[in-house]
Design a protein around this motif. Structure first.
Motif, mmCIF file in Angstrom:
data_model
loop_
_atom_site.group_PDB
_atom_site.id
_atom_site.type_symbol
_atom_site.label_atom_id
_atom_site.label_comp_id
_atom_site.label_asym_id
_atom_site.label_seq_id
_atom_site.Cartn_x
_atom_site.Cartn_y
_atom_site.Cartn_z
ATOM 1 N N LYS A 101 -3.062 4.002 -2.419
ATOM 2 C CA LYS A 101 -3.108 3.080 -3.552
ATOM 3 C C LYS A 101 -2.863 1.670 -3.037
ATOM 4 O O LYS A 101 -2.119 1.475 -2.081
ATOM 5 C CB LYS A 101 -2.043 3.446 -4.584
ATOM 6 N N HIS A 102 -3.495 0.683 -3.672
ATOM 7 C CA HIS A 102 -3.358 -0.734 -3.287
ATOM 8 C C HIS A 102 -3.887 -0.971 -1.864
ATOM 9 O O HIS A 102 -3.364 -1.808 -1.134
ATOM 10 C CB HIS A 102 -1.907 -1.202 -3.388
ATOM 11 N N SER A 136 -10.377 0.236 -8.567
ATOM 12 C CA SER A 136 -8.947 0.528 -8.640
ATOM 13 C C SER A 136 -8.166 0.020 -7.438
ATOM 14 O O SER A 136 -6.940 -0.040 -7.477
ATOM 15 C CB SER A 136 -8.730 2.036 -8.769
ATOM 16 N N ALA A 155 0.841 -1.195 0.000
ATOM 17 C CA ALA A 155 0.000 0.000 0.000
ATOM 18 C C ALA A 155 0.874 1.242 0.000
ATOM 19 O O ALA A 155 1.892 1.308 0.698
ATOM 20 C CB ALA A 155 -0.919 -0.009 1.211
ATOM 21 N N GLU A 156 0.479 2.234 -0.790
ATOM 22 C CA GLU A 156 1.204 3.493 -0.881
ATOM 23 C C GLU A 156 0.266 4.616 -0.451
ATOM 24 O O GLU A 156 -0.798 4.795 -1.036
ATOM 25 C CB GLU A 156 1.681 3.737 -2.315
ATOM 26 N N GLU A 213 -8.052 1.683 -4.667
ATOM 27 C CA GLU A 213 -7.694 2.867 -3.889
ATOM 28 C C GLU A 213 -8.638 3.039 -2.707
ATOM 29 O O GLU A 213 -9.704 2.428 -2.644
ATOM 30 C CB GLU A 213 -7.783 4.121 -4.757
ATOM 31 N N ARG A 266 -6.279 -5.466 -5.664
ATOM 32 C CA ARG A 266 -6.768 -4.965 -6.946
ATOM 33 C C ARG A 266 -7.336 -6.102 -7.767
ATOM 34 O O ARG A 266 -6.691 -7.140 -7.950
ATOM 35 C CB ARG A 266 -5.637 -4.290 -7.714
ATOM 36 N N VAL A 292 -8.507 13.967 -5.925
ATOM 37 C CA VAL A 292 -8.612 12.520 -5.746
ATOM 38 C C VAL A 292 -9.565 12.180 -4.604
ATOM 39 O O VAL A 292 -10.342 11.212 -4.689
ATOM 40 C CB VAL A 292 -7.215 11.889 -5.509
ATOM 41 N N HIS A 330 -4.724 9.497 1.047
ATOM 42 C CA HIS A 330 -5.083 8.738 -0.152
ATOM 43 C C HIS A 330 -4.152 7.534 -0.230
ATOM 44 O O HIS A 330 -2.936 7.665 -0.072
ATOM 45 C CB HIS A 330 -4.923 9.600 -1.409
#
Length: 299
Positions: A283-284, A243, A159-160, A245, A288, A170, A281
């Motif tokens: 990502k991952h 996504s 995760a980012e 997210e 996914r 976003v 926020h």
């Protein structure tokens, strides 16, 4: 007989009183909340690819987050364990020390079945999350959108996360499209994490940066509202399933009981307001491709 005042704390009982929940119902509801996890819940948690958690950070603020389960979970009547790490555990400074309170929600989107467990972090090996059971109970399938589950084709990237403003594009994009989110609250030394759902845009964004959402008729436990009544804080995990997210945030929370405000939202009984203090926020955040957006009729 299990007494309601041994199960529901003063904040939950205050909200139940204001909502007109009869004592007879509270007696029945109290018996549905167990101190051990039944066998069917154990099998359920072991079948899931993701858990949703409620945890506090080192400042005592609540966060809702998620844990991927690449090797599954292990459950007994007294313990739930997995080789996993909550999303943004380190950047958020989540309290994973033995003795810290934690809440877990398991949700099978394909069947709309969900079960919850509240407990305490137990000592465990590195990168193992282990939670001792204090409360175990099920929830009805209302307000859950049906989604098909698919396994990811490859291991999930780490995760980012990046800290952002609630006004960033976003955040506005993910929040405006959300039909599902998770809310974490704390009070009296205990934790809770709960699911909320509705039509896309169920989380309303106000011009001043605050959020609000309608509170509909439910199981009348009022775990979330009872904690807000006492603590005045909440954390949200807002996923974007296609996504992987998510938006994570923590902030001040309050309940608006005015009929005029509730009337602005179809079928709402009251409105919950959230004023974000910190927003991320990620990502991952979810596997996914695990969740394939597919809406079907929900109660």
């Amino acid at each position: 007989m299990t007494r309601p005042d041994h199960v529901f704390h003063i904040g939950e009982r205050a909200v139940q009183d204001r909502a007109g929940v009869p004592e007879e119902w509270r007696q029945r509801a109290a018996r549905a909340i167990r101190t051990t996890m039944p066998a069917q819940h154990q099998l359920f948690f072991e079948s899931l690819p993701v858990l949703f958690l409620g945890l506090r950070d080192q400042r005592g603020r609540p966060w809702a987050t998620a844990c991927s389960l690449p090797t599954g979970a292990r459950a007994t009547g007294a313990m739930l364990s997995a080789n996993t790490r909550p999303v943004l555990a380190e950047p958020l400074g989540l309290d994973l020390r033995p003795g810290a309170k934690a809440a877990v929600l398991g949700l099978d989107f394909a069947t709309r079945r969900r079960n919850r467990m509240n407990g305490t972090i137990s000592p465990a090996a590195e990168n193992v999350l282990s939670i001792a059971v204090e409360q175990s109970f099920g929830n009805c399938p209302k307000y859950i959108w049906t989604r098909r589950l698919g396994l990811p084709a490859a291991p999930l990237p780490s995760a980012e996360g990046a800290r952002i403003a609630i006004s960033d594009a976003v955040a506005r994009r993910i929040i405006s499209c959300a039909d599902t989110f998770f809310i974490a609250t704390f009070a009296k030394g205990g934790a809770d994490v709960s699911h909320r759902g509705g039509m896309p845009g169920v989380l309303h964004q106000n011009a001043d940066g605050s959020l609000c959402f309608p509170d509909y008729a439910g199981n009348r436990f009022y775990n979330t509202l009872g904690n807000i009544e006492l603590n005045g804080r909440a954390g949200l995990f807002i996923p974007e399933f296609a996504s992987g997210e998510a938006i994570l945030l923590t902030g001040r929370a309050g309940i608006d009981w005015s009929p005029e405000r509730a009337a602005q939202f179809e079928a709402a009984e009251r409105v919950v307001d959230i004023r974000p203090e910190e927003v991320w926020h990620v990502k991952h955040a979810l596997p996914r491709g695990t969740f394939i957006q597919e809406r079907e009729a929900a109660d």
